[in-house]
Write a protein that holds these residues in place. Structure first.
Motif, PDB file in Angstrom:
ATOM      1  N   HIS A   1       0.980  -1.102  -0.244  1.00 39.59           N
ATOM      2  CA  HIS A   1      -0.056  -0.022   0.014  1.00 39.59           C
ATOM      3  C   HIS A   1       0.854   1.235  -0.109  1.00 39.59           C
ATOM      4  CE1 HIS A   1       1.032  -0.988   4.100  1.00 39.59           C
ATOM      5  NE2 HIS A   1       0.483   0.456   4.565  1.00 39.59           N
ATOM      6  N   ASP A   2       0.138   2.286  -0.441  1.00 38.09           N
ATOM      7  CA  ASP A   2       0.998   3.669  -0.636  1.00 38.09           C
ATOM      8  C   ASP A   2       0.471   4.780   0.461  1.00 38.09           C
ATOM      9  OD1 ASP A   2       3.100   5.345  -1.640  1.00 38.09           O
ATOM     10  OD2 ASP A   2       1.364   6.555  -2.660  1.00 38.09           O
ATOM     11  N   GLY A   3       0.526   4.109   1.687  1.00 38.16           N
ATOM     12  CA  GLY A   3       0.323   5.124   2.656  1.00 38.16           C
ATOM     13  C   GLY A   3      -1.255   5.120   2.903  1.00 38.16           C
ATOM     14  N   ARG A   4      -1.438   6.674   3.335  1.00 41.11           N
ATOM     15  CA  ARG A   4      -2.988   6.756   3.566  1.00 41.11           C
ATOM     16  C   ARG A   4      -3.228   8.077   3.127  1.00 41.11           C
ATOM     17  NH1 ARG A   4      -1.719   5.917   9.779  1.00 41.11           N
ATOM     18  NH2 ARG A   4       0.437   6.393   8.687  1.00 41.11           N
ATOM     19  N   VAL A   5      -4.612   8.420   2.610  1.00 39.01           N
ATOM     20  CA  VAL A   5      -5.146   9.510   2.546  1.00 39.01           C
ATOM     21  C   VAL A   5      -6.460   9.786   3.469  1.00 39.01           C
ATOM     22  CG1 VAL A   5      -6.388  10.888   0.825  1.00 39.01           C
ATOM     23  CG2 VAL A   5      -4.482   9.513  -0.019  1.00 39.01           C
ATOM     24  N   THR A   6      -6.153  10.935   4.115  1.00 41.06           N
ATOM     25  CA  THR A   6      -6.937  11.233   5.144  1.00 41.06           C
ATOM     26  C   THR A   6      -8.049  12.387   4.535  1.00 41.06           C
ATOM     27  OG1 THR A   6      -5.816  10.569   6.946  1.00 41.06           O
ATOM     28  CG2 THR A   6      -7.670  12.021   7.517  1.00 41.06           C
ATOM     29  N   ILE A   7      -9.252  12.262   4.578  1.00 41.52           N
ATOM     30  CA  ILE A   7     -10.478  13.211   4.126  1.00 41.52           C
ATOM     31  C   ILE A   7     -10.927  13.948   5.068  1.00 41.52           C
ATOM     32  CG2 ILE A   7     -12.199  13.537   2.464  1.00 41.52           C
ATOM     33  CD1 ILE A   7     -11.325  11.116   0.938  1.00 41.52           C
ATOM     34  N   GLU A   8     -10.866  15.177   5.164  1.00 43.25           N
ATOM     35  CA  GLU A   8     -11.616  15.924   6.441  1.00 43.25           C
ATOM     36  C   GLU A   8     -12.687  16.685   5.635  1.00 43.25           C
ATOM     37  OE1 GLU A   8     -10.928  18.615  10.314  1.00 43.25           O
ATOM     38  OE2 GLU A   8      -9.210  18.377   8.901  1.00 43.25           O
ATOM     39  N   THR A   9     -13.930  16.729   6.103  1.00 43.73           N
ATOM     40  CA  THR A   9     -14.921  17.759   5.632  1.00 43.73           C
ATOM     41  C   THR A   9     -15.119  18.992   6.386  1.00 43.73           C
ATOM     42  OG1 THR A   9     -16.501  16.444   6.965  1.00 43.73           O
ATOM     43  CG2 THR A   9     -16.139  15.683   4.749  1.00 43.73           C
ATOM     44  N   TYR A  10     -15.937  19.950   6.126  1.00 43.20           N
ATOM     45  CA  TYR A  10     -15.950  21.124   6.715  1.00 43.20           C
ATOM     46  C   TYR A  10     -16.763  21.019   8.121  1.00 43.20           C
ATOM     47  CZ  TYR A  10     -14.013  23.731   3.110  1.00 43.20           C
ATOM     48  OH  TYR A  10     -13.355  24.296   2.070  1.00 43.20           O
ATOM     49  N   ASP A  11     -17.223  19.865   8.332  1.00 40.12           N
ATOM     50  CA  ASP A  11     -18.084  19.584   9.725  1.00 40.12           C
ATOM     51  C   ASP A  11     -17.071  18.889  10.504  1.00 40.12           C
ATOM     52  OD1 ASP A  11     -18.009  17.232   8.202  1.00 40.12           O
ATOM     53  OD2 ASP A  11     -20.378  17.143   8.645  1.00 40.12           O
ATOM     54  N   ASN A  12     -15.770  18.560  10.102  1.00 45.63           N
ATOM     55  CA  ASN A  12     -14.617  18.087  11.107  1.00 45.63           C
ATOM     56  C   ASN A  12     -14.798  16.511  10.850  1.00 45.63           C
ATOM     57  OD1 ASN A  12     -13.385  20.465  11.483  1.00 45.63           O
ATOM     58  ND2 ASN A  12     -14.851  21.199  13.253  1.00 45.63           N
ATOM     59  N   LYS A  13     -15.666  16.064  10.164  1.00 46.09           N
ATOM     60  CA  LYS A  13     -15.541  14.614  10.116  1.00 46.09           C
ATOM     61  C   LYS A  13     -14.394  14.096   9.164  1.00 46.09           C
ATOM     62  CE  LYS A  13     -20.401  13.804  10.638  1.00 46.09           C
ATOM     63  NZ  LYS A  13     -21.699  13.698   9.954  1.00 46.09           N
ATOM     64  N   LYS A  14     -13.522  13.129   9.751  1.00 47.95           N
ATOM     65  CA  LYS A  14     -12.460  12.497   8.824  1.00 47.95           C
ATOM     66  C   LYS A  14     -12.699  10.907   8.651  1.00 47.95           C
ATOM     67  CE  LYS A  14      -9.134  15.481  11.189  1.00 47.95           C
ATOM     68  NZ  LYS A  14      -7.636  15.225  11.980  1.00 47.95           N
ATOM     69  N   ARG A  15     -12.216  10.675   7.433  1.00 46.96           N
ATOM     70  CA  ARG A  15     -11.774   9.390   7.006  1.00 46.96           C
ATOM     71  C   ARG A  15     -10.711   8.989   6.482  1.00 46.96           C
ATOM     72  NH1 ARG A  15     -17.632   7.358   4.635  1.00 46.96           N
ATOM     73  NH2 ARG A  15     -16.830   5.425   5.233  1.00 46.96           N
ATOM     74  N   GLU A  16     -10.100   8.089   6.960  1.00 47.31           N
ATOM     75  CA  GLU A  16      -8.662   7.586   6.663  1.00 47.31           C
ATOM     76  C   GLU A  16      -8.622   6.528   5.485  1.00 47.31           C
ATOM     77  OE1 GLU A  16      -4.532   7.226   9.019  1.00 47.31           O
ATOM     78  OE2 GLU A  16      -5.970   5.440   9.093  1.00 47.31           O
ATOM     79  N   PHE A  17      -8.127   6.646   4.515  1.00 45.52           N
ATOM     80  CA  PHE A  17      -8.123   5.535   3.485  1.00 45.52           C
ATOM     81  C   PHE A  17      -6.847   5.068   3.063  1.00 45.52           C
ATOM     82  CE2 PHE A  17     -12.116   8.083   2.242  1.00 45.52           C
ATOM     83  CZ  PHE A  17     -12.976   6.840   2.498  1.00 45.52           C
TER      84      PHE A  17
END
Length: 161
Positions: free
Chosen positions: A127-143
């Protein structure tokens, strides 16, 4: 817009794993369309093959990915994608078909940050590390970016509005 009508290119999708409840995981085909980031469950729980007793070895063997581990599509199972291939990706029907699927408006995405460090617990899975997505309502998802894909490129194309 339906999955069967989309042409998948390097700049409109990726395959990633997401951990939940600390140690469980699920795999997604994530699509970027005009205005949306759409996650479609592409596999259930994945494990590294192993164990000391025969039952554990059998269970983990059934949950392990076989084949070319550098190919991100090796991590997807048709049985998950077939459920939504004819559904409209944007009308909410994919959410009704599987509560794990997700739709995020790209205008709601504050950031997509690439972290090149490897995710603990991934065993032999490249795997090539992780991408963390954060939304304006401060929710995060790490892929976790599976196989031979560029996490840095993925983070960049996610943030292009």
């Amino acid at each position: 817009m339906k999955l069967k009508d989309l042409e998948l290119t390097d700049n409109n999708h990726f395959v990633a794993m997401e951990y939940y409840y600390l140690i469980l995981n699920r795999t997604f085909l994530v699509l970027k369309t005009k205005g949306y980031l759409i996650g479609i469950q592409g596999n259930g729980l994945i494990s590294v093959e192993g164990g000391k007793d025969i039952l554990t070895r059998q269970i983990t063997s059934n949950m392990a990915i076989k084949g070319d581990l550098t190919n991100p599509y090796s991590y997807l199972k048709n049985k998950f994608l077939e459920k939504i291939v004819d559904l409209d990706l944007l009308d909410g029907s994919i959410l009704n078909a599987n509560k794990i699927n997700f739709i995020i408006k790209t205008s709601d995405i504050k950031s997509a940050v690439y972290n090149s460090s490897k995710k603990f617990g991934m065993g032999p899975y490249p795997h090539d590390g992780r991408v963390t997505i954060e939304t304006y309502d401060n929710k995060k998802r790490e892929f976790i970016i599976l196989g031979n894909q560029s996490g840095e490129n993925i983070a960049n194309f996610i943030t292009i509005k």
